[in-house]
Design a protein around this motif. Structure first.
Motif, mmCIF file in Angstrom:
data_model
loop_
_atom_site.group_PDB
_atom_site.id
_atom_site.type_symbol
_atom_site.label_atom_id
_atom_site.label_comp_id
_atom_site.label_asym_id
_atom_site.label_seq_id
_atom_site.Cartn_x
_atom_site.Cartn_y
_atom_site.Cartn_z
ATOM 1 N N PHE A 1 -0.092 15.937 -25.482
ATOM 2 C CA PHE A 1 0.337 14.567 -25.718
ATOM 3 C C PHE A 1 -0.205 13.604 -24.676
ATOM 4 C CE2 PHE A 1 3.701 17.070 -27.788
ATOM 5 C CZ PHE A 1 3.617 16.536 -29.069
ATOM 6 N N PHE A 2 -0.697 14.146 -23.592
ATOM 7 C CA PHE A 2 -1.235 13.293 -22.535
ATOM 8 C C PHE A 2 -2.369 14.019 -21.835
ATOM 9 C CE2 PHE A 2 -1.406 12.158 -18.016
ATOM 10 C CZ PHE A 2 -1.718 10.809 -18.139
ATOM 11 N N THR A 3 -3.480 13.307 -21.665
ATOM 12 C CA THR A 3 -4.623 13.811 -20.907
ATOM 13 C C THR A 3 -5.060 12.694 -19.968
ATOM 14 O OG1 THR A 3 -5.367 15.186 -22.748
ATOM 15 C CG2 THR A 3 -6.977 14.700 -21.035
ATOM 16 N N PRO A 4 -5.228 12.956 -18.696
ATOM 17 C CA PRO A 4 -5.638 11.885 -17.773
ATOM 18 C C PRO A 4 -6.853 11.134 -18.298
ATOM 19 C CG PRO A 4 -5.089 13.870 -16.555
ATOM 20 C CD PRO A 4 -5.051 14.245 -18.005
ATOM 21 N N VAL A 5 -6.837 9.823 -18.142
ATOM 22 C CA VAL A 5 -7.913 8.993 -18.670
ATOM 23 C C VAL A 5 -9.232 9.355 -17.999
ATOM 24 C CG1 VAL A 5 -6.370 7.084 -19.233
ATOM 25 C CG2 VAL A 5 -7.472 7.156 -16.998
ATOM 26 N N SER A 6 -10.305 9.213 -18.774
ATOM 27 C CA SER A 6 -11.645 9.486 -18.253
ATOM 28 C C SER A 6 -12.640 8.587 -18.960
ATOM 29 C CB SER A 6 -12.029 10.955 -18.481
ATOM 30 O OG SER A 6 -12.151 11.229 -19.869
ATOM 31 N N VAL A 7 -13.754 8.360 -18.308
ATOM 32 C CA VAL A 7 -14.800 7.534 -18.906
ATOM 33 C C VAL A 7 -15.344 8.201 -20.162
ATOM 34 C CG1 VAL A 7 -17.095 6.542 -18.546
ATOM 35 C CG2 VAL A 7 -15.410 6.500 -16.688
ATOM 36 N N GLU A 8 -15.491 9.528 -20.128
ATOM 37 C CA GLU A 8 -16.025 10.246 -21.284
ATOM 38 C C GLU A 8 -15.131 10.068 -22.504
ATOM 39 O OE1 GLU A 8 -17.531 11.903 -17.547
ATOM 40 O OE2 GLU A 8 -15.512 11.532 -18.318
ATOM 41 N N ALA A 9 -13.814 10.190 -22.307
ATOM 42 C CA ALA A 9 -12.891 10.026 -23.432
ATOM 43 C C ALA A 9 -12.887 8.588 -23.934
ATOM 44 C CB ALA A 9 -11.481 10.446 -23.014
ATOM 45 N N ALA A 10 -12.979 7.628 -23.017
ATOM 46 C CA ALA A 10 -13.021 6.218 -23.423
ATOM 47 C C ALA A 10 -14.255 5.940 -24.279
ATOM 48 C CB ALA A 10 -13.006 5.313 -22.192
ATOM 49 N N LEU A 11 -15.395 6.495 -23.880
ATOM 50 C CA LEU A 11 -16.618 6.305 -24.665
ATOM 51 C C LEU A 11 -16.498 6.966 -26.031
ATOM 52 C CD1 LEU A 11 -19.382 6.832 -21.929
ATOM 53 C CD2 LEU A 11 -18.721 4.681 -23.037
ATOM 54 N N ALA A 12 -15.867 8.139 -26.067
ATOM 55 C CA ALA A 12 -15.660 8.817 -27.344
ATOM 56 C C ALA A 12 -14.766 7.989 -28.259
ATOM 57 C CB ALA A 12 -15.050 10.197 -27.117
ATOM 58 N N TYR A 13 -13.763 7.329 -27.682
ATOM 59 C CA TYR A 13 -12.893 6.475 -28.484
ATOM 60 C C TYR A 13 -13.641 5.249 -29.004
ATOM 61 C CZ TYR A 13 -8.350 8.753 -27.760
ATOM 62 O OH TYR A 13 -7.284 9.616 -27.806
ATOM 63 N N VAL A 14 -14.386 4.599 -28.141
ATOM 64 C CA VAL A 14 -15.098 3.376 -28.535
ATOM 65 C C VAL A 14 -16.138 3.660 -29.613
ATOM 66 C CG1 VAL A 14 -16.693 1.591 -27.724
ATOM 67 C CG2 VAL A 14 -14.691 2.191 -26.353
ATOM 68 N N THR A 15 -16.776 4.825 -29.533
ATOM 69 C CA THR A 15 -17.820 5.184 -30.504
ATOM 70 C C THR A 15 -17.278 6.013 -31.653
ATOM 71 O OG1 THR A 15 -18.373 7.143 -29.181
ATOM 72 C CG2 THR A 15 -19.624 5.119 -28.740
ATOM 73 N N PHE A 16 -15.988 6.325 -31.635
ATOM 74 C CA PHE A 16 -15.321 7.101 -32.696
ATOM 75 C C PHE A 16 -15.980 8.465 -32.899
ATOM 76 C CE2 PHE A 16 -15.003 2.543 -33.667
ATOM 77 C CZ PHE A 16 -13.627 2.383 -33.551
ATOM 78 N N THR A 17 -16.409 9.039 -31.807
ATOM 79 C CA THR A 17 -17.001 10.381 -31.841
ATOM 80 C C THR A 17 -16.035 11.416 -31.264
ATOM 81 O OG1 THR A 17 -18.076 9.957 -29.697
ATOM 82 C CG2 THR A 17 -19.357 9.483 -31.679
ATOM 83 N N ASN A 18 -14.776 11.073 -31.174
ATOM 84 C CA ASN A 18 -13.798 11.932 -30.527
ATOM 85 C C ASN A 18 -13.440 13.181 -31.321
ATOM 86 O OD1 ASN A 18 -12.701 9.721 -32.139
ATOM 87 N ND2 ASN A 18 -10.684 10.557 -31.715
ATOM 88 N N GLN A 19 -13.890 13.262 -32.607
ATOM 89 C CA GLN A 19 -13.545 14.429 -33.419
ATOM 90 C C GLN A 19 -14.769 15.119 -34.032
ATOM 91 O OE1 GLN A 19 -10.458 15.770 -33.726
ATOM 92 N NE2 GLN A 19 -9.770 14.217 -32.273
#
Length: 422
Positions: free
Chosen positions: A119-137
């Motif tokens: 339910f929680f993962t420390p924020v990271s630049v990699e995850a933020a980029l995955a969210y912005v580009t919708f490549t998280n899955q």
């Protein structure tokens, strides 16, 4: 397609679709509230969040395929509508996640360590980029930015938008290669649940292209949908996990069957309900505006509620000792989500206008010139819609489901004869 262009979804069905997506968003909201703020309350629907996302996928396929044939007949209009609908809310969600997690961790860092189990993962630049580009899955990835776990579904949803855009607007000769490339990039996890989205597409075509079923058949379809749904919940709920989880082939097979059968139940329900509503008088004359307004903030509610709930839970931990305050903060969270919707989700026409103003519009001489929204100039080039045409499309798409409205702004609220229905 010509027959479809002259039809619009009637007012009853439009409001009902809004009601379904609002209900699905509230179910997800309550399911997380139950886990983190009010764990002592035991009510069945509070645990239906996974199934609610499956409902979202079917509804999305229904609406996006509908507007793609009725109003967004050009790739520019389709692209701008998707970006204007998704991106502002997505960026807002990322900002809310960062701020809420920062406040919560400052107040009670131990709580975030306590829930650090998916339910929680420390924020990271990699995850933020995955969210912005919708490549998280993509493929077997499951990137999580802070407490923004509900964001996972956008990694599926945006890929389905891309699929539909390639299918509908790419050149005929390039269509198949491009779709194969898309499938190779998306990976098996996204492809597994694409039938849910395609069910919505096929449901749309059934609803708008054929006469309504008789009342008895419609009621039978709705009854069958409820029986199927509750049978799945009763007999198979414990066997299924989340759509984004890839533990084993056996678990994936169970999930595939479970969620796609949930989709079948949604399809039966939609077709049966659409047939009944098409033959009914106006049912939402008084409640329709309220439902539409609430549904107009459901996307924001879905994306930002969890970081806010966790932030409030960190203030109260252990929440079992502060039930009254937890319930009050849950109401505050709900209201805050709709206030945040005013920043992005309810401003999609503004963002669409802004994007359109930056697009080059072909002039009559064939040269591309920047679009001038203020002038509202109409160009004769059929290859790209004029600025005024694009703006009209976005005006009609107010209160959209995953991007678009089901009923054009010029349509009245009364149900129509099936010949004129969408």
């Amino acid at each position: 397609m010509g027959a479809i262009q002259s039809r619009k979804i009637d007012g009853n069905l439009s409001i009902y679709l809004d009601l379904l997506r609002l209900g699905a968003a509230i179910v997800v909201f309550l399911s997380h509230a139950h886990v983190f703020l009010l764990p002592s309350i035991k009510i069945g629907p509070l645990g239906w969040g996974r199934e609610a996302v499956a409902v979202f996928f079917v509804l999305s396929g229904f609406v996006i395929s509908y507007v793609g044939q009725v109003s967004e007949k050009d790739w520019r209009a389709y692209l701008v509508a998707r970006v204007a609908r998704i991106m502002p809310v997505a960026l807002l969600a990322i900002a809310v996640i960062f701020v809420a997690d920062s406040i919560g961790m400052h107040a009670n860092a131990f709580y975030y360590d306590f829930i650090n189990t998916g339910f929680f993962t420390p924020v990271s630049v990699e995850a933020a980029l995955a969210y912005v580009t919708f490549t998280n899955q993509l493929w077997f990835a499951h990137a999580v930015f802070g407490s923004g776990e509900p964001y996972w579904s956008l990694g599926f949803e945006v890929q389905y938008y891309l699929f539909f855009g390639l299918f509908a607007f790419s050149p005929r000769r390039a269509k198949v290669p491009l779709l194969f490339l898309w499938a190779a990039a998306a990976g098996p996890k996204i492809l597994m649940y694409m039938p849910l989205w395609l069910m919505g597409w096929l449901t749309m075509k059934c609803v708008i292209e054929r006469p309504p079923f008789r009342r008895t058949i419609s009621i039978a379809m709705i009854t069958a949908s409820l029986l199927l749904f509750f049978s799945l919940k009763f007999f198979a709920d414990r066997a299924a996990t989340n759509m984004y989880e890839t533990w084993s082939l056996t678990q994936e097979a169970i999930n595939f069957v479970y969620f796609n059968l949930i989709g079948v139940a949604v399809v039966l329900h939609l077709i049966g309900t659409a047939s009944l509503l098409s033959q009914a008088p106006a049912l939402f004359t008084k409640t329709g505006p309220v439902i539409k307004w609430l549904a107009g903030g459901s996307f924001t509610l879905y994306l930002v509620h969890q970081p806010l709930i966790l932030m409030f839970a960190s203030f109260l931990h252990p929440v079992e000792e502060h039930i009254a305050m937890a319930a009050a903060l849950l109401v505050v969270c709900f209201i805050l989500c709709f206030l945040l919707a005013e920043v992005a989700e309810r401003r999609k026409k503004f963002f669409a206008s802004l994007i359109v103003s930056l697009l080059p519009v072909p002039s009559q001489t064939g040269q591309k010139t920047p679009a001038n929204i203020a002038s509202g100039t109409v160009f004769s080039d059929d290859a790209a819609p004029a600025t005024s045409q694009l703006i009209r499309v976005f005006t009609e798409m107010q209160n959209a489901l995953d991007g678009e409205e089901k009923v054009a702004g010029s349509q009245d609220a009364l149900p129509r004869d099936r010949v004129s229905r969408a």
